[in-house]
Design a protein around this motif. Structure first.
Motif, PDB file in Angstrom:
ATOM      1  N   ARG A 168      -0.438  -4.577   4.900  1.00  0.00           N
ATOM      2  CA  ARG A 168      -0.558  -4.362   3.481  1.00  0.00           C
ATOM      3  C   ARG A 168       0.262  -5.393   2.699  1.00  0.00           C
ATOM      4  O   ARG A 168      -0.151  -5.936   1.693  1.00  0.00           O
ATOM      5  N   ALA A 169       1.449  -5.633   3.210  1.00  0.00           N
ATOM      6  CA  ALA A 169       2.435  -6.390   2.443  1.00  0.00           C
ATOM      7  C   ALA A 169       2.161  -7.881   2.404  1.00  0.00           C
ATOM      8  O   ALA A 169       2.925  -8.627   1.805  1.00  0.00           O
ATOM      9  N   SER A 170       1.030  -8.323   2.987  1.00  0.00           N
ATOM     10  CA  SER A 170       0.681  -9.736   2.876  1.00  0.00           C
ATOM     11  C   SER A 170       0.639 -10.128   1.399  1.00  0.00           C
ATOM     12  O   SER A 170       0.942 -11.255   1.042  1.00  0.00           O
ATOM     13  N   TYR A 171       0.287  -9.159   0.538  1.00  0.00           N
ATOM     14  CA  TYR A 171       0.154  -9.505  -0.881  1.00  0.00           C
ATOM     15  C   TYR A 171       1.476  -9.933  -1.515  1.00  0.00           C
ATOM     16  O   TYR A 171       1.478 -10.574  -2.542  1.00  0.00           O
ATOM     17  N   TYR A 172       2.599  -9.599  -0.904  1.00  0.00           N
ATOM     18  CA  TYR A 172       3.873 -10.051  -1.483  1.00  0.00           C
ATOM     19  C   TYR A 172       4.020 -11.574  -1.421  1.00  0.00           C
ATOM     20  O   TYR A 172       4.762 -12.163  -2.198  1.00  0.00           O
ATOM     21  N   MET A 173       3.304 -12.217  -0.474  1.00  0.00           N
ATOM     22  CA  MET A 173       3.383 -13.676  -0.394  1.00  0.00           C
ATOM     23  C   MET A 173       2.711 -14.311  -1.615  1.00  0.00           C
ATOM     24  O   MET A 173       3.024 -15.436  -1.979  1.00  0.00           O
ATOM     25  N   ARG A 205      -7.070   1.974  -1.801  1.00  0.00           N
ATOM     26  CA  ARG A 205      -5.935   1.070  -2.002  1.00  0.00           C
ATOM     27  C   ARG A 205      -6.274  -0.195  -2.817  1.00  0.00           C
ATOM     28  O   ARG A 205      -6.175  -1.316  -2.331  1.00  0.00           O
ATOM     29  N   PRO A 206      -6.635  -0.011  -4.074  1.00  0.00           N
ATOM     30  CA  PRO A 206      -6.943  -1.179  -4.907  1.00  0.00           C
ATOM     31  C   PRO A 206      -5.694  -2.024  -5.197  1.00  0.00           C
ATOM     32  O   PRO A 206      -4.574  -1.540  -5.015  1.00  0.00           O
ATOM     33  N   ILE A 207      -5.912  -3.276  -5.651  1.00  0.00           N
ATOM     34  CA  ILE A 207      -4.762  -4.121  -6.001  1.00  0.00           C
ATOM     35  C   ILE A 207      -4.869  -4.622  -7.450  1.00  0.00           C
ATOM     36  O   ILE A 207      -4.278  -5.623  -7.820  1.00  0.00           O
ATOM     37  N   ASP A 208      -5.653  -3.866  -8.242  1.00  0.00           N
ATOM     38  CA  ASP A 208      -5.875  -4.289  -9.627  1.00  0.00           C
ATOM     39  C   ASP A 208      -4.584  -4.439 -10.432  1.00  0.00           C
ATOM     40  O   ASP A 208      -4.477  -5.330 -11.278  1.00  0.00           O
ATOM     41  N   GLN A 209      -3.595  -3.598 -10.153  1.00  0.00           N
ATOM     42  CA  GLN A 209      -2.347  -3.674 -10.935  1.00  0.00           C
ATOM     43  C   GLN A 209      -1.545  -4.938 -10.604  1.00  0.00           C
ATOM     44  O   GLN A 209      -0.869  -5.495 -11.459  1.00  0.00           O
ATOM     45  N   THR A 242       4.683  10.332   0.016  1.00  0.00           N
ATOM     46  CA  THR A 242       3.386  10.423   0.707  1.00  0.00           C
ATOM     47  C   THR A 242       3.523  10.008   2.177  1.00  0.00           C
ATOM     48  O   THR A 242       2.817  10.527   3.040  1.00  0.00           O
ATOM     49  N   ASP A 243       4.471   9.106   2.461  1.00  0.00           N
ATOM     50  CA  ASP A 243       4.654   8.676   3.855  1.00  0.00           C
ATOM     51  C   ASP A 243       5.291   9.759   4.732  1.00  0.00           C
ATOM     52  O   ASP A 243       5.443   9.567   5.939  1.00  0.00           O
ATOM     53  N   MET A 244       5.681  10.882   4.141  1.00  0.00           N
ATOM     54  CA  MET A 244       6.206  12.019   4.913  1.00  0.00           C
ATOM     55  C   MET A 244       5.221  13.184   4.937  1.00  0.00           C
ATOM     56  O   MET A 244       5.536  14.231   5.489  1.00  0.00           O
ATOM     57  N   ASN A 275      -7.152   9.565   1.252  1.00  0.00           N
ATOM     58  CA  ASN A 275      -7.739   9.718   2.591  1.00  0.00           C
ATOM     59  C   ASN A 275      -6.626   9.893   3.629  1.00  0.00           C
ATOM     60  O   ASN A 275      -6.567   9.176   4.615  1.00  0.00           O
ATOM     61  N   ARG A 276      -5.715  10.815   3.335  1.00  0.00           N
ATOM     62  CA  ARG A 276      -4.532  10.858   4.178  1.00  0.00           C
ATOM     63  C   ARG A 276      -4.446  12.112   5.039  1.00  0.00           C
ATOM     64  O   ARG A 276      -3.360  12.500   5.477  1.00  0.00           O
ATOM     65  N   PHE A 277      -5.598  12.757   5.294  1.00  0.00           N
ATOM     66  CA  PHE A 277      -5.573  13.963   6.133  1.00  0.00           C
ATOM     67  C   PHE A 277      -6.369  13.752   7.420  1.00  0.00           C
ATOM     68  O   PHE A 277      -6.821  14.712   8.034  1.00  0.00           O
TER      69      PHE A 277
HETATM   70  C1  UD1 Z   1       3.564   1.292  -0.436  1.00  0.00           C
HETATM   71  C2  UD1 Z   1       4.047   1.464   0.989  1.00  0.00           C
HETATM   72  C3  UD1 Z   1       3.387   2.664   1.629  1.00  0.00           C
HETATM   73  C4  UD1 Z   1       3.558   3.909   0.770  1.00  0.00           C
HETATM   74  C5  UD1 Z   1       3.164   3.630  -0.673  1.00  0.00           C
HETATM   75  C6  UD1 Z   1       3.504   4.787  -1.621  1.00  0.00           C
HETATM   76  C7  UD1 Z   1       4.516  -0.811   1.654  1.00  0.00           C
HETATM   77  C8  UD1 Z   1       4.124  -1.972   2.491  1.00  0.00           C
HETATM   78  N1  UD1 Z   1       3.723   0.273   1.732  1.00  0.00           N
HETATM   79  O1  UD1 Z   1       2.176   1.028  -0.346  1.00  0.00           O
HETATM   80  O2  UD1 Z   1       3.986   2.870   2.909  1.00  0.00           O
HETATM   81  O3  UD1 Z   1       2.730   4.937   1.273  1.00  0.00           O
HETATM   82  O4  UD1 Z   1       3.844   2.471  -1.160  1.00  0.00           O
HETATM   83  O5  UD1 Z   1       4.861   5.066  -1.564  1.00  0.00           O
HETATM   84  O6  UD1 Z   1       5.532  -0.823   0.976  1.00  0.00           O
HETATM   85  N2  UD1 Z   1      -2.774   1.554  -6.834  1.00  0.00           N
HETATM   86  C9  UD1 Z   1      -3.719   1.147  -7.728  1.00  0.00           C
HETATM   87  N3  UD1 Z   1      -3.776  -0.187  -8.049  1.00  0.00           N
HETATM   88  C10 UD1 Z   1      -2.927  -1.106  -7.509  1.00  0.00           C
HETATM   89  C11 UD1 Z   1      -1.954  -0.648  -6.592  1.00  0.00           C
HETATM   90  C12 UD1 Z   1      -1.910   0.685  -6.272  1.00  0.00           C
HETATM   91  O7  UD1 Z   1      -4.506   1.934  -8.241  1.00  0.00           O
HETATM   92  O8  UD1 Z   1      -3.027  -2.286  -7.851  1.00  0.00           O
HETATM   93  C13 UD1 Z   1      -2.689   3.000  -6.477  1.00  0.00           C
HETATM   94  C14 UD1 Z   1      -2.910   3.264  -4.990  1.00  0.00           C
HETATM   95  O9  UD1 Z   1      -4.275   3.394  -4.687  1.00  0.00           O
HETATM   96  C15 UD1 Z   1      -2.140   4.551  -4.789  1.00  0.00           C
HETATM   97  C16 UD1 Z   1      -0.960   4.413  -5.769  1.00  0.00           C
HETATM   98  O10 UD1 Z   1      -1.343   3.416  -6.690  1.00  0.00           O
HETATM   99  O11 UD1 Z   1      -2.916   5.643  -5.204  1.00  0.00           O
HETATM  100  C17 UD1 Z   1       0.334   3.994  -5.098  1.00  0.00           C
HETATM  101  O12 UD1 Z   1       0.133   2.819  -4.347  1.00  0.00           O
HETATM  102  P1  UD1 Z   1       1.316   1.803  -4.034  1.00  0.00           P
HETATM  103  O13 UD1 Z   1       2.614   2.424  -4.412  1.00  0.00           O
HETATM  104  O14 UD1 Z   1       0.985   0.475  -4.610  1.00  0.00           O
HETATM  105  O15 UD1 Z   1       1.232   1.697  -2.475  1.00  0.00           O
HETATM  106  P2  UD1 Z   1       1.403   0.417  -1.583  1.00  0.00           P
HETATM  107  O16 UD1 Z   1       2.315  -0.566  -2.251  1.00  0.00           O
HETATM  108  O17 UD1 Z   1       0.069  -0.015  -1.106  1.00  0.00           O
END
Ligand code: UD1
Length: 430
Positions: free
Chosen positions: A93-98, A122-126, A304-306, A330-332
């Motif tokens: 996931r964290a590749s995006y930090y680069m 898991r969108p990355i729009d933000q 959520t990770d717990m 989708n975490r169940f």
């Molecule tokens: C990070 C953690 C992951 C943890 C999660 C929530 C890492 C590598 N992973 O994931 O272990 O479960 O935080 O604590 O640090 N969202 C959007 N748009 C975006 C980004 C996120 O809608 O651009 C939504 C996601 O779908 C989700 C929520 O925001 O519903 C939280 O996601 P986010 O905190 O960004 O999770 P990750 O950074 O992917």
């Protein structure tokens, strides 16, 4: 194929040492390429996700030297390429930090779209919205995200959802932008604070990390540093639940108890005894645990990770519990595996209704993702008989020496590869 084989039934007793936080480590490793000077990172967890990110950093010319198992020296003086398309990088996931770190330093970056656990869309729009607000031109095509800017400049950004990844990513890029950036509705997780502290130790000017408004004054350059990563909140929490589910008594060492408050509170509520010290925490479960309701939320809420670990524990507790997942849809996916072990759980949308049962039975099961995989290990530790867990590659993404640490607490668990290894284990445990 590598598997874990586990014979359940032993309460976990003793002490366990928690490693550095994986999710902080990923942000910090990415940030370490933002200077030409050497950076030393201590307490780095030796897990698959950090190894993959290091490989990606090396693929663009970063020199990463291992000083010992948990310490690296990063030298990014000679980065020669701003494109990361390493086949492995898509898996984490964290590749995006680069993207944030290279955009900040070089004003241009191209990185393969991120993968990671399949726990929702898991969108990355933000992230992209943040980079655009800083003046970058962002494009997504053919599986790659590219971001470029002639003049990266500070901006006022309001996050539409609380996101750890986007908060860290925007912080990375904004650190080397001109002028001030304000991130509103920022994530407050301990690893967001740790990445901010790391950047500040390199000369960045970031204030407010840990609150929902982060203010960043862009600086021209960053310098080298030596920094020790915070303990892993989720590894610690997993061992807390391992103690609870096995009715054990475990001293969890090298933790920040404040980061574990939402987890401790739930464990106390269901009947555990918790003793807090400066940097350790004792969890004991002298009797059968009781039911509760829990909803995952951004920090300081229940992580959520717990979620899989608490749901698994509640599946053996007295009465009816309700677990609501509000972060990922989708975490169940692990519930089907738990049902095969005897759990009585019904999932409706983002809610699991759990009727506590008296016991689980050992089974052959598969880890669907990292944290769910850890939860299935907990289930197997307490099940009658032997369980075999497949797809442990997910678990190894985030847990260092998991079987070894559990063995030291009295569990019967081994990593096996062949049928012969399995037979040997069965003979050993009787
Ligand atoms: C990070 C953690 C992951 C943890 C999660 C929530 C890492 C590598 N992973 O994931 O272990 O479960 O935080 O604590 O640090 N969202 C959007 N748009 C975006 C980004 C996120 O809608 O651009 C939504 C996601 O779908 C989700 C929520 O925001 O519903 C939280 O996601 P986010 O905190 O960004 O999770 P990750 O950074 O992917």
């Amino acid at each position: 194929m590598e598997q874990y084989i586990i014979k359940g039934g032993s309460p976990l007793v003793g002490e366990v040492e928690i490693g550095g936080a994986k999710n902080a480590a990923l942000g910090i490793l990415a940030a370490s390429v933002m200077t030409t000077e050497p950076v030393i990172i201590e307490n780095l967890p030796d897990v698959r996700d950090t190894a993959v990110l290091i490989q990606a950093m090396e693929s663009i010319g970063t020199v990463v030297e291992r000083l010992d198992r948990h310490t690296v020296r990063v030298n990014a003086a000679n980065i020669s390429d701003f494109t990361i398309d390493d086949g492995y990088i898509k898996k984490i996931r964290a590749s995006y930090y680069m993207l944030g770190s290279l955009l900040g330093r070089f004003k241009t970056a191209e990185v393969a779209l991120p993968g990671g656990c399949n726990i929702g869309s898991r969108p990355i729009d933000q992230h992209l919205k943040g980079f655009r607000a800083l003046g970058a031109k962002v494009e997504v095509s053919r599986g790659m995200i590219s971001a470029k800017s002639e003049n990266l400049s500070g901006s006022h950004i309001y996050m539409d959802v609380v996101t750890v990844g986007a908060t860290i990513n925007i912080m990375l890029a904004a650190t080397l932008a001109t002028g001030k950036t304000i991130i509103e509705n920022a994530a407050k997780e301990p690893h967001v604070v740790d990445v901010a502290n790391f950047l500040n130790s390199m000369g960045a000017s970031i204030k407010g990390a840990g609150t929902d408004v982060i203010r960043i004054k862009g600086v021209e350059r960053l310098h080298g540093t030596t920094y020790s990563i915070i303990p892993d909140q989720i590894e610690a929490g997993t061992f807390m639940f391992a103690a609870a589910i096995t009715k054990g008594d475990v001293m969890i060492k090298n933790v920040i108890p404040k980061h574990l408050e939402s987890i401790s509170a739930k464990l106390i509520e269901i009947g555990c005894e918790i003793e807090e010290f400066d940097d350790c925490l004792r969890v004991a479960a002298p009797r059968r645990l009781s039911n509760t309701h829990v909803k995952t939320l951004p920090y300081p809420g229940f992580p959520t990770d717990m979620q899989p670990q608490i749901a698994t524990t509640l599946a053996l507790s007295e009465g009816t519990s309700i677990v609501t997942e509000s972060i990922f849809e989708n975490r169940f996916k692990y519930v089907g595996e738990l049902q095969r072990m005897g759990a009585n759980i019904k999932v409706e949308g983002n809610t699991a209704i759990i009727e506590g049962v008296d016991s689980f039975t050992g089974a052959s099961i598969s880890a669907p993702d990292l944290r769910a995989g850890a939860a299935l290990v907990l289930a197997a530790l307490v099940a009658d008989g032997i369980s075999v867990i497949d797809d442990i590659k997910y678990i190894e993404r985030g847990y260092e020496d998991f079987p070894e640490k559990l063995t030291a607490l009295g569990a019967f668990i081994e990593k096996v590869e062949t049928e012969r290894d399995i037979q040997k284990f069965k003979l050993k445990v009787g």
